[in-house]
Motif scaffolding. Structure first.
Motif, PDB file in Angstrom:
ATOM      1  N   GLY A 189      -5.438  -1.873   1.781  1.00 43.30           N
ATOM      2  CA  GLY A 189      -6.116  -0.604   2.026  1.00 43.30           C
ATOM      3  C   GLY A 189      -7.539  -0.866   2.478  1.00 43.30           C
ATOM      4  N   GLU A 221       0.846  -1.190   0.000  1.00 45.03           N
ATOM      5  CA  GLU A 221       0.000   0.000   0.000  1.00 45.03           C
ATOM      6  C   GLU A 221       0.878   1.235   0.000  1.00 45.03           C
ATOM      7  N   PRO A 222       0.591   2.308  -0.747  1.00 43.13           N
ATOM      8  CA  PRO A 222      -0.492   2.312  -1.731  1.00 43.13           C
ATOM      9  C   PRO A 222      -0.082   1.580  -3.013  1.00 43.13           C
TER      10      PRO A 222
END
Length: 455
Positions: free
Chosen positions: A375, A9-10
């Motif tokens: 996420g 992530e991201p």
């Protein structure tokens, strides 16, 4: 990508999606209209594709993009969605839970609102700001009032420490031996520890006589220094400050507004005002929209019932509903991802490993079309032309996400009720969260006893 390979992530893949959305027919015209200060409409913004569209527009906005949600509960979800698709971390402009005007120096909501207002006026305003319509209806101090109630402490300048302490006390700061919570101050010789509600951490200001020698940010628990500042702005906003301003007064003229589901915005604004005992203390919906109209604004809806300005119909669809049964979900996922690339958004690395094992035998995994970014995704959607589908792990198994708590809301145990001050938030073992309202004398079995009054 190999079956079951994880993406940190991201996810680079998800961060590239706003650029691909910008290629949809009519999107460039929407951007051109916003740059001209006109209104525009996005149709087909299903599920979390609404946040994807906001991230795409945020890349073009010359100033902040203010995303307005219908419900207070939507704000965290949209913020999480934006973190998947945008490189910038969004700022949240929160709504008061109680009536405006009850804010104090230790009020976290008031502090967060003040912090965002100051950021919007700063040299580098945030690119993304998220607020509910309730937060916009609630007034803010006008910029002149905020300026009058803000003092800058700067290394090398001279200031009377006693006068400063008196000014802080007048605005609700509470003297203590060790600063731990917003709204507290502690003076030890020529050292002033101070924790304003709009700061993430307290600061220690060291004086030599009346001259400020240093300003250091420090950690509450360890007292460890977190770095030095040359200057810090100290704002004190309480119920005595004129508060009839609009958030829009702080947004730079280059900013844009992104309004999610305009009909729901109006409906929830009306219901909020109707519930208030003193509705005249907040702005009404038409007044807020009048302020928004001064900026380029775009409305985004899953199914737009009307159109303002340039219209772009996004090539986005909702995703199928999954049964939640493990034995069926594998087949359902393969069917939903026919000829597509599928992203199953997981919350943790452990969940990625678990789902990689569960779905390793699917056709999607064998063909390398299954991804597991980390996420939070509120609601899945499908980008038709790109042949990309996104779904959260919770949607697969009908599992509701537990919302995270705000990291900066600090608390501490107390040794005695004598440490409480009126207005403090406390937790009652049987009844939950309350606000301490002082001591009261109550008669019980021919005796008068002192009790804590909790609201």
């Amino acid at each position: 990508m190999a079956p079951g390979e994880t993406v940190t992530e991201p996810s680079a893949q998800l961060l590239s999606l706003p650029g691909r959305l910008q290629e949809h027919e009519g999107f460039c015209e929407v951007v051109a209209g916003l740059r001209a200060g006109a209104a525009a409409t996005l149709d087909g913004a299903w599920g979390s594709a609404c946040a994807l569209a906001a991230a795409a527009l945020g890349e073009h906005a010359p100033g902040p993009l203010v995303v307005v949600c219908p419900r207070v509960d939507d704000v965290d979800e949209v913020s999480d969605d934006l973190r998947l698709f945008a490189a910038q971390t969004p700022e949240i402009f929160p709504a008061w839970e109680s009536m405006p005007g009850e804010s104090r120096a230790q009020d976290g909501i008031s502090g967060d609102r003040t912090r965002v207002l100051k950021l919007l006026q700063g040299p580098q305003p945030p690119k993304l700001v998220i607020a509910s319509i309730q937060a916009l209806l609630q007034p803010v101090p006008d910029p002149e009032s905020l300026a009058r109630n803000t003092r800058t402490l700067r290394v090398g300048t001279e200031i009377d420490l006693g006068e400063l302490a008196h000014w802080l006390a007048e605005h609700g700061f509470h003297g203590t031996t060790a600063v731990a919570l917003p709204g507290e101050m502690a003076i030890r010789g020529g050292i002033l520890d101070l924790f304003a509600a709009d700061w993430h951490d307290p600061v220690r200001v060291e004086f030599f006589g009346d001259r400020i020698e240093s300003i250091r940010r420090f950690e509450v628990s360890s007292q460890r220094s977190l770095g030095q500042w040359e200057a810090v702005d100290l704002s004190v906003i309480d119920g005595t400050v004129a508060s009839r301003g609009h958030l829009a007064s702080y947004v730079p003229r280059s900013g844009w507004f992104f309004l999610i589901e305009p009909q729901e915005l109006e409906e929830h604004a009306r219901h909020y005002v109707e519930r208030l005992d003193r509705p005249g203390e907040v702005h009404d919906f038409p007044a807020v929209m009048e302020q928004v109209a001064r900026f380029g604004s775009v409305t985004a809806s899953a199914m737009a019932t009307g159109a303002l300005g340039t219209v772009c119909r996004l090539g986005v669809e909702s995703v199928e509903r999954f049964s939640g049964d493990l034995g069926k979900v594998r087949e359902e996922l393969d069917a939903a991802g026919e000829n597509q690339e599928v992203f199953v958004v997981c919350q943790t690395e452990a969940e990625v490993r678990r789902l990689s094992e569960l779905f390793g035998s699917t056709r999607l995994a064998r063909e390398g079309r299954l991804r597991f970014p980390i996420g939070r995704l509120g609601h899945g959607f499908r980008m038709v032309r790109e042949q990309i589908a996104l779904v959260s792990s919770g949607e697969l198994f009908h599992r509701a996400d537990l919302r995270r708590t705000a990291p900066r809301r600090l608390s501490r145990p107390i040794d005695s009720f004598m440490e409480l001050r009126e207005g403090s938030l406390v937790v009652h073992v049987g009844h939950g969260i309350a606000r301490y309202r002082g001591m009261e004398l109550l008669r019980k079995e021919q005796q008068v006893e002192e009790h804590l009054a909790l609201e």
